[in-house]
Design an enzyme around this catalytic site. Structure first.
Site, short mmCIF file in Angstrom:
data_model
loop_
_atom_site.label_atom_id
_atom_site.label_comp_id
_atom_site.label_asym_id
_atom_site.label_seq_id
_atom_site.Cartn_x
_atom_site.Cartn_y
_atom_site.Cartn_z
N GLU A 164 9.36 -0.29 -20.81
CA GLU A 164 8.40 -0.27 -21.93
C GLU A 164 7.02 -0.18 -21.28
O GLU A 164 6.48 -1.18 -20.82
CB GLU A 164 8.52 -1.55 -22.76
CG GLU A 164 9.88 -1.74 -23.43
CD GLU A 164 10.08 -0.84 -24.65
OE1 GLU A 164 9.10 -0.26 -25.13
OE2 GLU A 164 11.23 -0.72 -25.11
N CYS A 208 -0.85 -2.39 -25.78
CA CYS A 208 -0.24 -1.12 -25.31
C CYS A 208 -0.27 -0.05 -26.38
O CYS A 208 -0.36 1.12 -26.07
CB CYS A 208 1.19 -1.37 -24.85
SG CYS A 208 2.22 -2.08 -26.15
P1 NAD Z 1 1.72 -4.56 -14.70
O1 NAD Z 1 2.62 -3.36 -14.65
O2 NAD Z 1 0.64 -4.68 -13.71
O3 NAD Z 1 2.58 -5.92 -14.58
C1 NAD Z 1 3.68 -6.19 -15.42
C2 NAD Z 1 4.61 -7.18 -14.73
O4 NAD Z 1 5.12 -6.56 -13.56
C3 NAD Z 1 3.97 -8.49 -14.28
O5 NAD Z 1 4.83 -9.56 -14.62
C4 NAD Z 1 3.89 -8.36 -12.77
O6 NAD Z 1 4.12 -9.57 -12.12
C5 NAD Z 1 5.02 -7.42 -12.45
N1 NAD Z 1 4.78 -6.58 -11.26
C6 NAD Z 1 3.60 -6.11 -10.80
N2 NAD Z 1 3.80 -5.34 -9.71
C7 NAD Z 1 5.14 -5.32 -9.49
C8 NAD Z 1 5.98 -4.69 -8.53
N3 NAD Z 1 5.47 -3.90 -7.59
N4 NAD Z 1 7.31 -4.89 -8.61
C9 NAD Z 1 7.84 -5.66 -9.57
N5 NAD Z 1 7.09 -6.28 -10.52
C10 NAD Z 1 5.76 -6.11 -10.49
O7 NAD Z 1 1.15 -4.58 -16.19
P2 NAD Z 1 0.11 -5.58 -16.83
O8 NAD Z 1 -1.24 -5.31 -16.29
O9 NAD Z 1 0.65 -6.95 -16.81
O10 NAD Z 1 0.18 -5.09 -18.37
C11 NAD Z 1 -0.53 -4.01 -18.86
C12 NAD Z 1 0.31 -2.77 -18.97
O11 NAD Z 1 1.50 -3.03 -19.70
C13 NAD Z 1 -0.38 -1.66 -19.73
O12 NAD Z 1 -0.14 -0.43 -19.10
C14 NAD Z 1 0.26 -1.69 -21.10
O13 NAD Z 1 0.20 -0.50 -21.82
C15 NAD Z 1 1.65 -2.06 -20.74
N6 NAD Z 1 2.34 -2.68 -21.88
C16 NAD Z 1 3.34 -1.99 -22.48
C17 NAD Z 1 3.96 -2.54 -23.59
C18 NAD Z 1 5.08 -1.84 -24.29
O14 NAD Z 1 5.73 -2.48 -25.11
N7 NAD Z 1 5.36 -0.58 -24.01
C19 NAD Z 1 3.54 -3.79 -24.07
C20 NAD Z 1 2.51 -4.43 -23.42
C21 NAD Z 1 1.91 -3.88 -22.32
#
Ligand code: NAD
Length: 473
Positions: free
Chosen positions: A217, A251
């Site tokens: 997602e 998002c």
């Molecule tokens: P992010 O991708 O930086 O982090 C998300 C999660 O991934 C965190 O828990 C983090 O600890 C983990 N993570 C980070 N790097 C990682 C790696 N290399 N390997 C494994 N896990 C890792 O995202 P964010 O900044 O927390 O959230 C914002 C993003 O999420 C935006 O792009 C937004 O659009 C998206 N988002 C999507 C939805 C949806 O339902 N499609 C909902 C909310 C947010």
């Protein structure tokens, strides 16, 4: 619990969940309902504590926004699932060709096992709990990794869920990105990730080592097209309130607006008026959420600085003409018109209260603009002309769509939710969450009076006659 957990702990936690799954198998309908009801009641009872934890993480997070986006969405979905679970768990009978009569077949929905959930910070409980609801509804056990960016909420969730579920049923892991990386490489039966497109690629890479199926997602830039002849006031009102909810850290927020060239000034004035109506004050308004941390605040400031230093027009939305103190991380919202195509506001997901406006001449041009870019998570269209709506629906591809509205497609419990292309793949919400986290198991029952004898050698004349009859000459 320490800030970080070693990978051995993670493996041990997963091993316990898996052992319990193997030993106890699929929970009954009533057991699943009991788990969901327990979660529903506890969330309602602890809603204030949850909102406070999130507010402490953000600096300031509207309590109303937390009630809507964390509590209402989760409780509403739990109730929807409870109403439909019996029907979803029923084996589905399948239609078979007369050639195989009188055999029968059915499709069973079996729990997949242990589901891993990695969540982002922007809706830090909902994006952990709603996937958990689907995992439990499907009869699974779950291991959850909330975001390190919102540590107070993550700690709250750990205590909250530990009080409800045995650690062999639901386990919460807290820790930094290194823990997330180790988490993502565990051999789950399904890994459910919500986060950025960039990290989504790492998740898929990590999961591939164990062939773990993933739901991604992700995010991206969701356009809002203001159609020719749309009600400009209504469109501006909905787009800017969607943008300012959670200070744009959503998002599915409308990322940028596509506006007919002739309606540009009217649209800008309508956005200003709508901002003043809904947020007469911003800097100290408890319903205007802060940017989650300094790096994100600086990122947004950088986007605007670049726009200001270019030929773009930056219009600040400051109805009470207030001073914004950086320490509070309330971000002064702004419209950007005429930003260059390669600028930050036009290339990066904004995830903050900045609204770029792109003007267009014809619907063809607006549709082409959307189609020339990565497929968005959401697409919004404003206008009541049915032929234009049909063109937008038929000629663009997006994760989900709302017509004459923004974001409310997400809270319709019956609708699947998920991206396409760069905005992700797989769906949850509705029945899809249950299906995504189940093994859809087809079962074929041969009748004691049938036998498929003609499909086994020696292939005689009857086979050839029947083959010609069925397939044709
Ligand atoms: P992010 O991708 O930086 O982090 C998300 C999660 O991934 C965190 O828990 C983090 O600890 C983990 N993570 C980070 N790097 C990682 C790696 N290399 N390997 C494994 N896990 C890792 O995202 P964010 O900044 O927390 O959230 C914002 C993003 O999420 C935006 O792009 C937004 O659009 C998206 N988002 C999507 C939805 C949806 O339902 N499609 C909902 C909310 C947010």
């Amino acid at each position: 619990m320490t800030e970080t957990e070693s990978s051995t702990d993670l493996e041990g936690t997963l091993a316990k969940l898996r052992a319990a799954f193997k030993k106890q198998g699929a929970p009954t309908h009533d057991q699943r309902i009991e788990q969901l009801t327990k979660l529903e009641r506890a969330l309602i009872a602890k809603k204030d504590e949850l909102a406070e934890a999130i507010a402490a993480d953000f600096g300031s997070r509207s309590k109303h926004e937390s009630f809507i986006a964390e509590v209402f969405t989760t409780v509403g979905y739990i109730r929807y699932v409870k109403d439909h679970l019996r029907e979803w768990m029923e084996p589905e009978s399948a239609e078979l060709s007369w050639l195989f009569a009188p055999s029968t077949a059915e499709i069973l929905y079996q729990p997949i096992g242990v589901v891993g959930v990695i969540a982002p910070w922007n809706y830090p409980s909902q994006l952990v709990l709603v996937p958990l609801v689907s995992a439990l509804a499907a009869g699974n056990r779950a291991m959850l990794k909330p975001s390190e960016v919102t540590p107070k909420t993550s700690a709250f969730l750990k205590t909250f869920l530990a009080a409800l579920f045995d650690e062999t049923q639901v386990a919460v892991v807290v820790g930094d990105v290194e823990v997330s990386k180790a988490f993502a490489s565990l051999p789950f039966d399904h890994l459910f990730f919500t986060g950025s497109t960039r990290v989504g690629k790492d998740i898929m890479r990590a999961a591939s080592a164990n062939l773990v199926p993933v739901t991604l997602e992700l995010g991206g830039k969701s356009p809002a097209i203001v159609g020719q002849g749309a009600n400009i006031k209504e469109a501006a009102d909905k787009i800017i309130t969607g943008k300012l909810f959670n200070a744009g850290q959503t998002c599915i927020a409308p990322d940028y607006a596509l506006v007919p060239k002739a309606a540009l000034e009217e649209f800008i004035e309508a956005v200003k008026a709508a901002t003043a109506k809904h947020y007469p004050s911003l800097a100290n308004n408890p319903d205007y959420t802060s940017i989650v941390n300094d790096p994100h605040f600086d990122r947004l400031t950088g986007y605007l600085d670049e726009a200001k230093n270019s030929e773009a027009r930056v219009i600040e939305l400051n109805p009470a003409n207030e001073k914004f103190e950086k320490e509070k991380r309330k971000f002064l919202p702004a419209i950007v018109v005429g930003a260059k195509e390669d600028s930050l506001v036009m290339t990066e997901e904004i995830f903050g209260p900045i609204l770029p406006i792109v003007t267009y001449d014809t619907l063809d041009a607006a549709i082409a603009y959307v189609n020339d870019r990565p497929r968005p998570l959401s697409l919004y269209y404003f206008g009541h002309r049915r032929s234009d709506i049909d063109r937008v629906l038929n000629e663009t591809i997006a994760g989900g769509v709302a017509i004459n509205e923004v974001m409310l497609q997400f809270v319709q419990d019956s609708l699947p939710f998920g991206g396409v292309g760069a905005s992700g793949f797989g769906n949850y919400h509705g029945r899809d969450g249950f299906v995504a986290l189940s093994k859809k198991k087809p079962v074929y029952y041969q009748s004691r009076f049938g036998g498929g004898a003609l499909l086994r050698p020696p292939y005689g004349k009857t086979f050839e006659t029947l083959f010609r009859f069925v397939v044709g000459k």
